[in-house]
Design an enzyme around this catalytic site. Structure first.
Site, PDB file in Angstrom:
ATOM      1  N   SER A 106     -48.233 -14.896  11.653  1.00  0.00           N
ATOM      2  CA  SER A 106     -49.222 -15.486  12.551  1.00  0.00           C
ATOM      3  C   SER A 106     -48.648 -15.908  13.896  1.00  0.00           C
ATOM      4  O   SER A 106     -49.369 -16.369  14.768  1.00  0.00           O
ATOM      5  CB  SER A 106     -49.931 -16.657  11.884  1.00  0.00           C
ATOM      6  OG  SER A 106     -49.080 -17.770  11.836  1.00  0.00           O
ATOM      7  N   LYS A 153     -54.459 -25.586  10.606  1.00  0.00           N
ATOM      8  CA  LYS A 153     -53.921 -25.386  11.950  1.00  0.00           C
ATOM      9  C   LYS A 153     -54.715 -26.186  12.977  1.00  0.00           C
ATOM     10  O   LYS A 153     -54.151 -26.772  13.897  1.00  0.00           O
ATOM     11  CB  LYS A 153     -53.933 -23.895  12.299  1.00  0.00           C
ATOM     12  CG  LYS A 153     -52.838 -23.123  11.554  1.00  0.00           C
ATOM     13  CD  LYS A 153     -52.918 -21.627  11.790  1.00  0.00           C
ATOM     14  CE  LYS A 153     -51.763 -20.926  11.070  1.00  0.00           C
ATOM     15  NZ  LYS A 153     -51.904 -19.469  11.082  1.00  0.00           N
TER      16      LYS A 153
END
Ligand code: ADP
Length: 666
Positions: free
Chosen positions: A572, A615
């Site tokens: 990511s 996140k």
């Protein structure tokens, strides 16, 4: 028995006799009792000074101390359960809802009257069976013909169907086929005349559970139906029957597990699989080893003194890494209702019934649980808390609890909202609230200490931000994003770790050299490859991006992720790395308050990533203003409650080029 003195002899006999009585009163299953008696018989002829004697006695001691048939009776009041979960925990409404649903299904399965359909065209036989089975407190339906049975089966399901084989038009075989095709878990028992037993045996090959021959024997009917029901119920309860709480530390997984135990009125026990190194820790060592011991499962059940505790298996996502033996299959056996009725611990060497234990697993990242195990589990996600939630939990639960524990109940200090907010933002940086609880505990402890010194000073204390600083010292965390300047070659990224979401700063530097790519900062293989891919994308699109082609010729490139102690991996960071490199080559600084997460392909497309909610929470904790995420994560973003996203601008993008002017400062 001439190998010891008279007095020893007496004591030896007394010991043996003592154990004989304990075996007799331990309420063990008869096969276990026989084994214990046999072992004791052997010991009665063994010299008490011999090593085997002590080993043998320890074993018997273990057998008699296990709660073979000891159970707590369940409290099945769902409303009370709901109330207990609510009283002990703030928020988590979705989690609580799922837990209650799970309990409801379990309770229904356990408490519902079993349903039975009797199909026979002979009235006497039908009435006879109905009479026998009604006494067992089953809910009975009857059908006078195969045809009628098919019609009933169209609209209702049964746990067990008893059907005559020989009937006009539609026979028992058809009833069997229809039942099995529509309700594969329903067990069918065939009824047959005495002369036709052979054809009944044939039906077992076609899926029947068993057969009963006419004329009926009372005991046989009862016992065959009971076995069929047991099989049926075990298949229901095996399906997704193990809850798995998955999420970062300190989000309430353990404490909800305890509340479930409390709500059901069961004992609570806990085993951490994380630190284990050997399958034997689950399943025990064989007694042939010196110092052999039972595994943790049996040990915890013994300690709980109940054969039906709620048993929490912590960190199921950590097993399998440098483990000796096959822990996965050991756990599968423990959790499988078909097998765990007779779980064999190597030390015990006799089966123990684990089918009444309610297992709850926990994990930090459910994705890391091995496939076969994960399939057994119903995964419930716990995510981190927002600042508002943390503050509410602190005021409603953590502060009152610490006041109690530190003995301040008579003069409870009052925590101001500003003080709580200061502790959350300046003394902790976490997804859960473990540290928050610790800091509140420290404050309460220090108040308690002061109380010992000057008794009057702490009446009506109000804990203000100033007091927080006095007790906890200078602040430990800063808003990393806001407190520093924008820089060339430094980009803010978001990662997902065991501890929840986190923010990282990716740094890229170039220097004279020979086109080498240097990567540092505890990066895993996948992250290293992402870095390679990002660089290749930029090199192949240099002119498009406005980067001089020859920039790669005589340069080394170094990519570094500080906070090197935390291992980082996963794809990511691809987009974040690419932006850091572009910023470096174009010599334009990037906006520090924009955080990026996304996987990059060689052609510049951005692929979806995991841990979106974690996140986003991490971005807010760090003071980020804008979060850039892959367009393909749109659904994940939409599913996140509004108050979690509050104050954040979230941009969803498909290609790298869309991001540049949002991050790079001209
Ligand atoms: P985990 O098992 O997820 O690591 P714990 O269950 O140990 O977390 O939780 C840490 C502490 O926080 C415990 O004291 C627990 O009671 C408390 N806690 C966590 N979530 C909540 C909540 N939603 N409401 C009240 N207390 C909570």
């Amino acid at each position: 028995m001439n190998f010891f003195k008279k007095s020893d002899d007496k004591q030896h006999l007394a010991t043996i006799e003592g154990y004989r009585q304990r075996i007799a009163s331990a309420n063990m299953p008869s096969n276990v009792q026989q084994i214990a008696e046999r072992e004791l018989e052997m010991l009665s002829k063994t010299n008490p000074a011999a090593a085997e004697y002590a080993i043998g006695l320890t074993y018997i001691e273990y057998l008699v101390s296990l709660p073979w048939h000891k159970k707590t009776s369940d409290n099945l009041d769902l409303e009370r359960a709901h109330r207990i979960l609510n009283e002990r925990h703030y928020g988590l409404s979705e989690v609580k809802e799922r837990i209650i649903e799970h309990l409801a299904v379990k309770i229904m399965v356990m408490n519902r009257k079993p349903t039975i359909l009797i199909v026979d065209d002979e009235e006497i036989a039908r009435n006879n069976l109905e009479h026998i089975l009604k006494k067992e407190d089953y809910a009975i339906a009857t059908a006078k013909s195969g045809m009628e049975a098919l019609k009933i089966l169209d609209s209702s399901a049964f746990d067990v169907v008893l059907t005559d084989i020989k009937m006009q038009t539609v026979d028992g075989l058809e009833v069997l086929e229809k039942t099995k095709s529509k309700y594969p878990d329903t067990q069918v028992i065939m009824i047959t005349g005495f002369s036709a037993v052979d054809s009944a045996i044939e039906t077992i090959k076609k899926g029947a559970f068993h057969y009963i021959a006419k004329p009926f024997k009372l005991d046989e009917v009862r016992s065959v139906v009971k076995q069929a029901l047991k099989k049926k119920l075990s298949t229901i309860s095996s399906k997704g029957s193990i809850l798995c709480f998955s999420g970062p530390p300190g989000t309430g997984k353990t404490s909800l597990g305890k509340s479930i135990a409390e709500a059901l009125g069961r004992k609570f026990a806990r085993i951490s699989l994380g630190g284990m190194k050997d399958e034997a820790e689950i399943r025990g060592h064989r007694r042939t080893y010196a110092g052999a011991m039972p595994g943790r499962i049996i040990e915890e059940i013994r300690r709980a003194e109940s054969s039906n505790p709620v048993l929490m298996l912590d960190e199921v996502d950590k097993i399998g890494q440098d483990f000796k033996g096959d822990p996965e299959s050991a756990l599968l056996e423990v959790l499988d209702p078909e097998q765990n009725q007779s779980f064999i611990d190597h030390y015990l060497d006799v089966p123990f019934d684990l089918s009444n234990v309610m297992f709850i697993a926990t994990a930090n990242i459910a994705y890391n649980i091995q496939g076969a195990l994960r399939d057994r589990m119903e995964i419930i996600e716990f995510s981190g808390y927002t600042e508002d939630e943390k503050a509410m939990i602190a005021l409603l639960h953590l502060v009152p609890k610490q006041i109690r524990e530190q003995g301040l109940s008579d003069y409870p200090p009052e925590f101001t909202a500003e003080a709580i907010s200061k502790v959350i933002n300046e003394y902790t940086r976490e997804a859960g609230i473990r540290n928050l609880e610790r800091q509140i505990s420290t404050i309460c402890r220090k108040i308690a200490t002061e109380f010992v010194h000057h008794k009057e000073s702490i009446r009506n204390i109000s804990v203000t931000p100033e007091l927080v600083e006095r007790y906890l010292g200078p602040r430990k965390f800063y808003l990393e994003v806001a407190d520093e300047k924008n820089r060339v070659g430094v980009t803010t990224g978001l990662v997902w770790t065991e501890a929840g979401g986190d923010i990282i700063f990716l740094e890229a530097a170039k220097m004279k050299g020979k086109r080498e790519l240097i990567l540092t900062g505890s990066l895993g293989n996948v992250m290293r490859e992402s870095a390679q891919a990002a660089l290749s994308y930029i090199r192949s699109n240099a002119s498009l991006l406005g980067i001089p082609e020859n920039i790669f010729e005589y340069q080394d490139i170094h990519i570094h992720v500080p906070a090197g102690a935390i291992p980082k991996d996963g794809p990511s960071a691809g987009v974040t790395i690419a932006i850091a490199l572009i910023s470096l080559f174009l010599e334009k600084p990037t906006r520090r308050d924009v955080a990026i997460s996304g996987e990059l392909t060689l052609s510049g497309r951005i692929l979806p990533v995991g841990g979106i909610k974690e996140k986003i929470l991490a971005a807010r904790r760090a003071g980020v203003k804008t979060v850039i995420l892959p367009l393909k994560n749109r659904v994940d973003v939409e599913n996140i409650p509004q108050d979690v996203k509050k104050g954040l601008e979230i941009l969803l993008v498909e290609r790298l080029e869309e991001i540049m002017d949002k991050v790079l400062i001209k």
